[in-house]
Design an enzyme around this catalytic site. Structure first.
Site, PDB file in Angstrom:
ATOM      1  N   GLN A 112       0.847  -1.188   0.000  1.00 45.51           N
ATOM      2  CA  GLN A 112       0.000   0.000   0.000  1.00 45.51           C
ATOM      3  C   GLN A 112       0.886   1.243   0.000  1.00 45.51           C
ATOM      4  O   GLN A 112       1.804   1.370   0.804  1.00 45.51           O
ATOM      5  CB  GLN A 112      -0.928   0.056   1.208  1.00 45.51           C
ATOM      6  CG  GLN A 112      -1.960   1.171   1.048  1.00 45.51           C
ATOM      7  CD  GLN A 112      -2.769   1.448   2.299  1.00 45.51           C
ATOM      8  OE1 GLN A 112      -2.221   1.889   3.291  1.00 45.51           O
ATOM      9  NE2 GLN A 112      -4.058   1.199   2.244  1.00 45.51           N
TER      10      GLN A 112
ATOM     11  N   HIS B 122      -3.389   4.497  -1.617  1.00 48.05           N
ATOM     12  CA  HIS B 122      -4.204   4.840  -0.448  1.00 48.05           C
ATOM     13  C   HIS B 122      -4.926   6.160  -0.707  1.00 48.05           C
ATOM     14  O   HIS B 122      -4.348   7.239  -0.606  1.00 48.05           O
ATOM     15  CB  HIS B 122      -3.311   4.945   0.788  1.00 48.05           C
ATOM     16  CG  HIS B 122      -4.056   4.852   2.084  1.00 48.05           C
ATOM     17  ND1 HIS B 122      -5.430   4.994   2.179  1.00 48.05           N
ATOM     18  CD2 HIS B 122      -3.627   4.624   3.357  1.00 48.05           C
ATOM     19  CE1 HIS B 122      -5.799   4.859   3.443  1.00 48.05           C
ATOM     20  NE2 HIS B 122      -4.723   4.636   4.171  1.00 48.05           N
ATOM     21  N   GLY B 123      -6.200   6.044  -1.022  1.00 49.27           N
ATOM     22  CA  GLY B 123      -7.018   7.233  -1.267  1.00 49.27           C
ATOM     23  C   GLY B 123      -8.082   7.426  -0.211  1.00 49.27           C
ATOM     24  O   GLY B 123      -9.085   8.098  -0.461  1.00 49.27           O
ATOM     25  N   ALA B 124      -7.859   6.877   0.985  1.00 49.64           N
ATOM     26  CA  ALA B 124      -8.910   6.811   2.007  1.00 49.64           C
ATOM     27  C   ALA B 124      -8.436   7.395   3.336  1.00 49.64           C
ATOM     28  O   ALA B 124      -7.330   7.900   3.478  1.00 49.64           O
ATOM     29  CB  ALA B 124      -9.330   5.349   2.204  1.00 49.64           C
TER      30      ALA B 124
ATOM     31  N   TYR C 240      -6.126  10.705   4.540  1.00 47.30           N
ATOM     32  CA  TYR C 240      -4.770  11.013   4.102  1.00 47.30           C
ATOM     33  C   TYR C 240      -4.815  11.867   2.818  1.00 47.30           C
ATOM     34  O   TYR C 240      -5.884  12.283   2.380  1.00 47.30           O
ATOM     35  CB  TYR C 240      -3.964   9.731   3.959  1.00 47.30           C
ATOM     36  CG  TYR C 240      -3.802   9.027   5.294  1.00 47.30           C
ATOM     37  CD1 TYR C 240      -3.070   9.625   6.328  1.00 47.30           C
ATOM     38  CD2 TYR C 240      -4.412   7.795   5.550  1.00 47.30           C
ATOM     39  CE1 TYR C 240      -2.949   8.996   7.576  1.00 47.30           C
ATOM     40  CE2 TYR C 240      -4.288   7.172   6.793  1.00 47.30           C
ATOM     41  CZ  TYR C 240      -3.565   7.781   7.799  1.00 47.30           C
ATOM     42  OH  TYR C 240      -3.449   7.178   9.029  1.00 47.30           O
TER      43      TYR C 240
ATOM     44  N   ARG D  30      -7.798   2.468  -2.637  1.00 45.24           N
ATOM     45  CA  ARG D  30      -8.620   2.337  -1.428  1.00 45.24           C
ATOM     46  C   ARG D  30      -9.429   3.614  -1.195  1.00 45.24           C
ATOM     47  O   ARG D  30      -8.903   4.727  -1.319  1.00 45.24           O
ATOM     48  CB  ARG D  30      -7.753   2.053  -0.207  1.00 45.24           C
ATOM     49  CG  ARG D  30      -8.566   1.526   0.979  1.00 45.24           C
ATOM     50  CD  ARG D  30      -7.705   1.237   2.186  1.00 45.24           C
ATOM     51  NE  ARG D  30      -8.276   0.173   2.999  1.00 45.24           N
ATOM     52  CZ  ARG D  30      -8.171   0.096   4.323  1.00 45.24           C
ATOM     53  NH1 ARG D  30      -7.521   1.024   4.996  1.00 45.24           N
ATOM     54  NH2 ARG D  30      -8.707  -0.915   4.972  1.00 45.24           N
TER      55      ARG D  30
END
Length: 369
Positions: free
Chosen positions: A105, A180-182, A185, A233
């Site tokens: 990730q 990581h798009g959740a 962040y 994500r």
């Protein structure tokens, strides 16, 4: 004797890879790398333990992607250089020997950074102080600092960092990467209306707020080629805000997930506090909407402790793989436990006290074995 909840153990394909079952380990920050971002023997045992325990897929904790603004936590692993990539090779080898797959990730903390030796100040979409306070079990203290607003050049460097990190992960031997798009962040900070007050092409309407996702995914795909697994994500809720809901509702979700398919994603990973909760009033779950509007395989995460619920989500075609977080921390052998009709252990935050490190977890299990 037939295995109870058999559909948890059926194979499934993501991209050009077949997963040995439908159970994955969700990414979880463990702040147990070296200060230089390299991983070591304790993390080898940790990740191999999940593969030995029967999980078909392991998604690593978030790896910071550049030596600018991306690092979020002290002792967080990185994926910014050859040394970082090489340090993961023993872990990948041990996981593969157990028959499991492993994805890296890739994460940029943005305004939620609690520690970053490469920069003197945090940076995010806009000068908006994050809600809440830093997390002490990740070595944080006090309120989050006010971030600088990123320039368009800064954003271009973010995109380049994700692409370079993805290529390094591919060279190291990972089976795929997850953007990581959740969880609040950096990419999610662009998507979220109250943290993105920009007036340029990265702010305002949803299409603009998604621009950094589009550019990142396309750049990662170009860096790794068409045959390497790439996922993204998404969540509505954040580590510092458990109430946020996408203001555009289901129509917005449709735009989000359709765009990921268009830009070359192989899967979407959704995470919400409860896996089967409707995403919006009178709608299906976020995982179900991701599957509907992207038509891609979906990994769903959200408070699973009961194998019956996990099996039901798959049975209802709401997701293709179930990922476990805290439940997996308490039970590295959860898949084998379910196969053998044993009772899993309950998670307790004592496992993360005083810090969410592998050393603290090891000490907890030694005291309670």
């Amino acid at each position: 004797m037939a295995i109870k909840y058999q559909n948890l153990f059926n194979t499934v394909e993501i991209g050009n890879l077949r997963m040995p079952n439908r159970l994955a380990v969700a990414p979880m920050t463990r702040v147990s790398a070296g200060l230089d971002g390299r991983v070591g023997p304790l993390m080898e045992e940790y990740y191999e333990g999940f593969a030995h325990g029967g999980f078909g897929l392991i998604i690593t904790e978030g790896l910071y992607t550049d030596r600018l603004y991306s690092q979020g936590y002290k002792y967080q692993p990185g994926m910014t250089c050859h040394d970082h990539a090489q340090s993961w090779k023993p872990i990948i080898t041990r996981v593969h020997k157990q028959g499991a797959r492993i994805y890296a990730q890739l994460m940029h903390a943005g305004a939620l950074s609690q520690y970053n030796p490469y920069a003197n100040q945090n940076a995010g979409p806009s000068m908006v102080r994050p809600q809440g306070r830093q997390m002490p079990f990740y070595y944080g203290q006090g309120p989050y600092p006010m971030p600088e607003a990123m320039t368009q050049r800064d954003i271009a460097m973010v995109v380049e960092g994700f692409a370079q990190a993805a290529r390094l992960a591919q060279i190291a031997g990972f089976d795929g990467v997850e953007i990581h798009g959740a969880n609040g962040y950096l990419l999610d900070q662009f998507l979220t209306t109250y943290t993105n007050k920009r007036k340029d092409c990265y702010g305002g309407v949803l299409t603009n707020r998604l621009r950094i996702y589009k550019e990142t995914l396309e750049s990662v795909r170009a860096a790794v080629g068409k045959d390497f697994v790439v996922g993204v994500r998404f969540s509505q809720k954040k580590v510092n805000d458990t109430n946020y809901i996408w203001p555009e509702g289901e129509a917005g979700a449709a735009e989000v997930f359709e765009l990921m398919k268009q830009c070359g994603a192989d899967y979407i990973h959704t995470t919400e506090p409860k896996i089967d909760t409707p995403a919006f009033e009178n709608s299906n779950s976020l995982a179900c909407l991701a599957r509907k509007y992207s038509t891609l395989p979906v990994i769903a995460n959200g408070g699973i402790t009961d194998p019956k619920l996990a099996a039901q989500v798959l049975e209802n075609n709401e997701a293709d793989i179930i990922s476990l977080g805290k439940t997996a921390l308490a039970n590295q052998d959860w898949p084998n436990t379910i196969k053998q009709n044993r009772t899993p252990k309950n998670f307790t935050f004592d496992m993360l006290s005083p810090h969410a490190t592998l050393e603290c977890a090891r000490d907890y299990f030694r005291r309670n074995s």
